[in-house]
Write a protein that holds these residues in place. Structure first.
Motif, PDB file in Angstrom:
ATOM      1  N   ALA A   1      10.389   0.382   5.368  1.00  0.00           N
ATOM      2  CA  ALA A   1       9.420   1.138   6.171  1.00  0.00           C
ATOM      3  C   ALA A   1       9.335   2.577   5.696  1.00  0.00           C
ATOM      4  N   ALA A   2      10.491   3.161   5.327  1.00  0.00           N
ATOM      5  CA  ALA A   2      10.493   4.548   4.851  1.00  0.00           C
ATOM      6  C   ALA A   2       9.782   4.659   3.504  1.00  0.00           C
ATOM      7  N   VAL A   3      10.001   3.704   2.610  1.00  0.00           N
ATOM      8  CA  VAL A   3       9.325   3.737   1.302  1.00  0.00           C
ATOM      9  C   VAL A   3       7.815   3.578   1.489  1.00  0.00           C
TER      10      VAL A   3
ATOM     11  N   ALA B   1       5.965   4.441   3.960  1.00  0.00           N
ATOM     12  CA  ALA B   1       5.353   5.612   4.611  1.00  0.00           C
ATOM     13  C   ALA B   1       5.658   6.899   3.879  1.00  0.00           C
ATOM     14  N   ALA B   2       6.272   6.804   2.670  1.00  0.00           N
ATOM     15  CA  ALA B   2       6.757   8.024   2.013  1.00  0.00           C
ATOM     16  C   ALA B   2       5.652   8.848   1.379  1.00  0.00           C
ATOM     17  N   GLY B   3       4.527   8.239   1.028  1.00  0.00           N
ATOM     18  CA  GLY B   3       3.502   8.962   0.279  1.00  0.00           C
ATOM     19  C   GLY B   3       2.754   9.987   1.117  1.00  0.00           C
ATOM     20  N   GLU B   4       1.989  10.816   0.457  1.00  0.00           N
ATOM     21  CA  GLU B   4       1.223  11.833   1.167  1.00  0.00           C
ATOM     22  C   GLU B   4      -0.010  11.245   1.835  1.00  0.00           C
ATOM     23  N   ASP B   5      -0.648  10.280   1.182  1.00  0.00           N
ATOM     24  CA  ASP B   5      -1.854   9.738   1.771  1.00  0.00           C
ATOM     25  C   ASP B   5      -1.585   8.383   2.431  1.00  0.00           C
ATOM     26  N   ASP B   6      -2.581   7.882   3.138  1.00  0.00           N
ATOM     27  CA  ASP B   6      -2.403   6.680   3.958  1.00  0.00           C
ATOM     28  C   ASP B   6      -2.829   5.393   3.250  1.00  0.00           C
ATOM     29  N   LEU B   7      -3.172   5.479   1.961  1.00  0.00           N
ATOM     30  CA  LEU B   7      -3.606   4.267   1.266  1.00  0.00           C
ATOM     31  C   LEU B   7      -2.553   3.153   1.311  1.00  0.00           C
ATOM     32  N   PRO B   8      -1.269   3.456   1.031  1.00  0.00           N
ATOM     33  CA  PRO B   8      -0.288   2.338   1.092  1.00  0.00           C
ATOM     34  C   PRO B   8      -0.270   1.658   2.450  1.00  0.00           C
ATOM     35  N   LEU B   9      -0.273   2.438   3.529  1.00  0.00           N
ATOM     36  CA  LEU B   9      -0.211   1.812   4.851  1.00  0.00           C
ATOM     37  C   LEU B   9      -1.486   1.026   5.147  1.00  0.00           C
ATOM     38  N   ALA B  10      -2.623   1.508   4.611  1.00  0.00           N
ATOM     39  CA  ALA B  10      -3.875   0.775   4.811  1.00  0.00           C
ATOM     40  C   ALA B  10      -3.844  -0.575   4.098  1.00  0.00           C
ATOM     41  N   LEU B  11      -3.075  -0.663   3.022  1.00  0.00           N
ATOM     42  CA  LEU B  11      -3.013  -1.908   2.248  1.00  0.00           C
ATOM     43  C   LEU B  11      -1.828  -2.788   2.652  1.00  0.00           C
ATOM     44  N   ALA B  12      -1.031  -2.315   3.575  1.00  0.00           N
ATOM     45  CA  ALA B  12       0.141  -3.093   3.998  1.00  0.00           C
ATOM     46  C   ALA B  12      -0.314  -4.316   4.779  1.00  0.00           C
TER      47      ALA B  12
END
Lengths: 314, 314
Positions: free
Chosen positions: B196-198, B200-211
């Protein structure tokens, strides 16, 4: 809106679901499978599937159809050679879970194709034609590549196909996509594999007898067919190394804290905060853009904010 | 079969579910909560819950009830001092997720209690009285400690309580239990936190949008209240270090293979085999034993095989 015909190369879980969904949405759809058995199975289900890839691509060239490559990454070079031979300038997209490697393959093997990469973020642990379902993409994110220089008319085609399948479009540069999925898709598969191996490592069965939902959920994707996991993870090596190193660094720091002070609060609190941030990101803003004024830098910003494009403005 | 009365100390998710379940099974049940609000909430739901722990324990001593400690590990010393003061020789069990540390606490703070440790392997990400439910233990494994020297009559009491709650009894030595849950329960929580920490680690929300579901499943338990995770993981430090080191070793080897050959087959295949072994272990053998001839070494062997005791033979 153009109701463009769709030619699907590969009829596994994703390709098979796409044929069913696009067909239900009123599109003219045909597809190809390497396997005579699969092609027959799909025809028995009422779908236009052949093993003759050249014939399918020839028809796509004649109809200016959108060709969708729904095969694993290792199979792409062979398919792209046929595209270049039979339908060299076709409208082309794909559903592969990495985007830089696919773009490199297209540039090398089918350089005249009008290519815009895609990645529907949907799947199950199942695979094959029989596992496909018409609702697979409903509510899912569908990445459509937004790198400078691509054909905006094809971008619009791919977006319209995603919308027709019930998905929302997340625009992203190929490299940003690969970094993101390394963290939220490929790393989860590798951590699940490690956890499953640790859980089953002992000589006796007591640990597995005591494994409850935390283990069941944490290892679910370790049940995916290994060749599918390998194709997607190994194809994203550079981005994945960074994500693995991030995870290793956090695990190592946690190990140090546990051994020295015995405290795990930093790790557990960061994980809780990350999960909360993920939960808060579940409700992206639905953006509409003007089809005649597509601008790739602005599209990429939509994806970076975690938002999605859901249709055209009037 | 004795229908022994049950005194539950702590009315959170586990204690609250136990009161509901044992009550439905016809047992006489009373409980205690530190919180006047919780006690009132439970009384409003029709349960006999007080904030006066001494009074509840005194009644347990008078009725020879089975006292169940359903508080987090850090709260145990304070409760055990009251047990020793008010009901020093009571029949005693617990529901804490580590067993060596609890046994150490009992030996130190309530040495005359007739103690047999327990651990129902059930839970949700929720907590508190309101989250409790009568069916929580149905079909779950309920570890009952089987260390040499314990009181076999109390062992039978705890097993009968577990069966009355719909669970199956997995006998295990305290240290073997702790090693097992480090691998299949505590490590999953820590890997979920890291993932979960990895993500959410980035500056933008693209990773979470693709999760998608691999991330959602892999991080689910990271949404558990941090103090609950800390209490269980930090209380199992020694066993957990071994499990973390196993995971770190496997991740490090994978990192090396990815960086050198780019191959992940060893990791992914081991994970797939582990998940298959877990799936095959889903169907434990249901063992019955004779109440008058309980033998602790034989009980421990049942647990090591991954099997479970489900009742008495005639």
């Amino acid at each position: 809106m153009t109701e463009r015909a769709v030619c699907v190369i590969g009829t596994g879980l994703i390709g098979g679901s796409l044929m069913r969904t696009a067909g239900k949405a009123g599109r003219t759809v045909w597809g190809t499978s390497d396997s005579p058995d699969t092609a027959e199975e799909a025809r028995a289900d009422g779908f236009d599937v052949t093993t003759d890839t050249d014939a399918a691509l020839r028809r796509a060239a004649e109809d200016d159809a959108l060709v969708v490559l729904a095969v694993p990454l290792p199979a792409l070079p062979g398919v792209l050679r046929r595209v270049d031979a039979v339908a060299p300038t076709c409208r082309l997209t794909d559903t592969v879970s990495v985007k830089v490697a696919v773009a490199d393959h297209v540039a090398r093997y089918a350089p005249s194709a009008r290519f815009v990469g895609g990645h529907p973020m949907a799947g199950t642990a199942e695979s094959g034609w029989a596992a496909g379902q018409a609702g697979l993409f409903t509510g899912a994110a569908w990445v459509v590549a937004a790198d400078d220089g691509l054909d905006l008319d094809v971008w619009a085609d791919v977006a319209e196909l995603a919308w027709a399948c019930g998905a929302r479009v997340v625009p992203a540069a190929a490299d940003e996509h690969d970094l993101a999925v390394a963290r939220v898709s490929h790393l989860p598969h590798l951590l699940a594999a490690v956890l499953a191996a640790v859980g089953a490592a002992g000589e006796d069965d007591l640990p597995l007898a005591l494994a409850a939902s935390s283990f069941a959920d944490g290892t679910r994707v370790a049940g995916t067919r290994p060749e599918l996991v390998l194709a997607m993870c190994e194809g994203n090596r550079d981005a994945l190394l960074g994500a693995v190193d991030d995870a290793l660094g956090r695990l190592g720091a946690m190990r140090g804290a546990l051994a020295s002070t015995g405290g795990l609060a930093a790790t557990v609190n960061a994980g809780y905060a990350g999960r909360q941030r993920w939960a808060a990101a579940r409700d992206p803003e639905a953006v509409r853009v003007r089809r005649s004024r597509l601008a790739l830098p602005a599209l990429r910003e939509v994806g970076r904010r975690g938002d999605a494009v859901v249709g055209w403005t009037e």
